[in-house]
Design an enzyme around this catalytic site. Structure first.
Site, short mmCIF file in Angstrom:
data_model
loop_
_atom_site.label_atom_id
_atom_site.label_comp_id
_atom_site.label_asym_id
_atom_site.label_seq_id
_atom_site.Cartn_x
_atom_site.Cartn_y
_atom_site.Cartn_z
N CYS A 85 5.68 1.86 1.32
CA CYS A 85 5.95 2.15 -0.09
C CYS A 85 6.72 3.47 -0.14
O CYS A 85 6.23 4.50 0.33
CB CYS A 85 4.62 2.28 -0.82
SG CYS A 85 4.74 2.81 -2.53
N ASN A 86 7.92 3.42 -0.68
CA ASN A 86 8.74 4.63 -0.77
C ASN A 86 8.07 5.67 -1.68
O ASN A 86 8.13 6.87 -1.41
CB ASN A 86 10.12 4.31 -1.35
CG ASN A 86 10.96 3.46 -0.41
OD1 ASN A 86 11.78 3.97 0.32
ND2 ASN A 86 10.74 2.16 -0.43
N THR A 87 7.46 5.18 -2.75
CA THR A 87 6.84 6.10 -3.72
C THR A 87 5.68 6.84 -3.07
O THR A 87 5.56 8.07 -3.16
CB THR A 87 6.36 5.31 -4.96
OG1 THR A 87 7.42 4.46 -5.40
CG2 THR A 87 5.95 6.23 -6.08
N CYS A 147 13.02 0.89 -2.78
CA CYS A 147 11.66 0.48 -3.19
C CYS A 147 11.38 -0.81 -2.46
O CYS A 147 12.24 -1.72 -2.43
CB CYS A 147 11.61 0.28 -4.70
SG CYS A 147 10.07 -0.50 -5.26
N THR A 148 10.20 -0.93 -1.88
CA THR A 148 9.94 -2.10 -1.03
C THR A 148 9.75 -3.39 -1.85
O THR A 148 9.71 -4.47 -1.27
CB THR A 148 8.71 -1.85 -0.13
OG1 THR A 148 7.59 -1.52 -0.95
CG2 THR A 148 8.99 -0.72 0.85
N HIS A 149 9.65 -3.26 -3.15
CA HIS A 149 9.60 -4.47 -3.98
C HIS A 149 10.99 -5.10 -4.18
O HIS A 149 11.09 -6.24 -4.62
CB HIS A 149 9.04 -4.15 -5.38
CG HIS A 149 7.55 -4.04 -5.45
ND1 HIS A 149 6.86 -2.98 -4.93
CD2 HIS A 149 6.61 -4.87 -6.00
CE1 HIS A 149 5.56 -3.16 -5.16
NE2 HIS A 149 5.39 -4.29 -5.80
N ASP A 196 0.72 -0.76 0.50
CA ASP A 196 1.66 -0.59 -0.62
C ASP A 196 0.87 -0.68 -1.92
O ASP A 196 -0.29 -1.11 -1.93
CB ASP A 196 2.74 -1.70 -0.59
CG ASP A 196 3.77 -1.54 -1.71
OD1 ASP A 196 4.15 -0.39 -2.02
OD2 ASP A 196 4.19 -2.56 -2.30
N SER A 197 1.51 -0.29 -3.01
CA SER A 197 0.88 -0.46 -4.32
C SER A 197 0.70 -1.95 -4.63
O SER A 197 -0.18 -2.33 -5.40
CB SER A 197 1.76 0.17 -5.40
OG SER A 197 3.04 -0.44 -5.38
N TYR A 256 2.91 2.14 -9.11
CA TYR A 256 2.76 3.58 -8.88
C TYR A 256 3.93 4.35 -9.51
O TYR A 256 3.77 5.46 -9.97
CB TYR A 256 2.77 3.88 -7.38
CG TYR A 256 1.50 3.60 -6.62
CD1 TYR A 256 0.35 3.14 -7.25
CD2 TYR A 256 1.46 3.81 -5.23
CE1 TYR A 256 -0.81 2.90 -6.52
CE2 TYR A 256 0.30 3.58 -4.51
CZ TYR A 256 -0.83 3.12 -5.15
OH TYR A 256 -1.96 2.89 -4.41
N GLY A 257 5.09 3.74 -9.45
CA GLY A 257 6.33 4.44 -9.74
C GLY A 257 6.48 4.96 -11.16
O GLY A 257 7.37 5.75 -11.45
N1 DGL Z 1 6.80 -0.61 -3.55
C1 DGL Z 1 6.81 0.73 -3.95
C2 DGL Z 1 7.96 1.55 -3.42
O1 DGL Z 1 8.49 1.24 -2.39
C3 DGL Z 1 6.36 1.13 -5.32
C4 DGL Z 1 6.40 0.23 -6.48
C5 DGL Z 1 5.52 0.75 -7.59
O2 DGL Z 1 4.30 0.63 -7.44
O3 DGL Z 1 6.04 1.29 -8.57
O4 DGL Z 1 8.33 2.54 -3.99
#
Ligand code: DGL
Length: 258
Positions: free
Chosen positions: A70-72, A182-184, A7-8, A39-40
């Site tokens: 990570c979805n992104t 988003c996994t966060h 993940d990021s 990343y997003g």
């Molecule tokens: N955790 C990430 C996701 O699921 C991205 C968060 C990020 O880096 O912006 O999209």
């Protein structure tokens, strides 16, 4: 058997936390691209480069499978990653499908929360287009939650004002299902519930991704009987600092409480 999780940042821990329930005896590598998170909010091509640099590094650790937690990153690079590497690569995408199924024949709609990049990507557009026949899926970017999580800010006192403010732009009463895309975001589930109307379902792709991983390992007859060890990596180096390792482990405990 070694499984990579990427993940990021610390969002991937929310997926690993689920995987550990389904596959407690694998050996894991967790890689966070801490130098380049978030990343997003960055340009797509720049993020694609970060993703390939990270996965090149992870591939050298001899993994048998990789979860792009990570979805992104999934929305930007999953197809190209699968063409490049010869181990199975499991991605995660906003759980629009179960959300739409849940709302079928009911009055309320679905709200997908994710990063700007995920929501802007063609992959998300196509996903919604293929499932949302009654125009019930809306979306909202919540970049602030990634920032809070990366700064280990999980208390309502600081997060609630942000959430109250961004959620003012939508009429929450219209929604029956909220998708954490988003996994966060799962770190904030409990706090979100304080604002959302009662009976709103909150879902994410985390469990589905963990089950997918197990299914793939089972098909390949690769379920491990190992120790369930986790090695942590950050942007190209192995984390040896015990303080950082304990922080990752504390996040797992935190997830047991939300
Ligand atoms: N955790 C990430 C996701 O699921 C991205 C968060 C990020 O880096 O912006 O999209």
């Amino acid at each position: 058997m070694r499984i990579g999780f990427f993940d990021s940042g610390i969002g991937g821990i929310t997926v690993l936390h689920q995987a550990l329930k389904f596959l407690p005896n694998e050996d894991y590598i967790f890689y966070a691209d801490t130098l380049h998170v978030p990343y997003g909010e960055k340009p797509k091509e720049e993020v694609r480069q970060y993703i390939f640099n990270a996965v090149d590094f992870i591939a050298k650790q001899e993994v048998n499978a990789l979860v792009v937690a990570c979805n992104t990153a999934t929305s930007i690079a999953i197809e190209d990653l699968r063409k490049t590497y010869d181990f199975p690569i499991i991605g995660i995408e906003p759980a629009v499908k179960p959300a739409v199924q849940q709302r079928e024949g009911k009055r309320k709609k679905v709200l997908v929360l994710a990063t700007n990049l995920t929501l802007k990507e063609e992959r998300f557009y196509n996903l919604v287009k293929s499932l949302d026949h009654y125009d019930i899926v809306d979306s909202l970017p919540l970049p602030g939650l990634v920032e809070f999580a990366e700064n280990f800010i999980f208390d309502g006192e600081r997060v609630l004002p942000y959430l109250r403010n961004v959620l003012l732009s939508v009429d929450l009463k219209q929604y029956g299902t909220i998708v954490l895309g988003c996994t966060h975001f799962p770190y904030f589930e409990k706090i979100l519930k304080e604002i959302l109307p009662k009976n709103v379902d909150i879902i994410s792709g985390n469990i589905g991704t963990a089950k997918n991983l197990r299914r793939i390992l089972e098909t390949k007859n690769q379920i491990n009987k190992g120790s369930g060890d986790i090695l942590f990596f950050q942007s190209g180096y192995k984390v040896e600092d015990n303080e950082i390792i304990s922080k990752y482990k504390e996040l797992m405990d935190l997830l047991d409480q939300v």
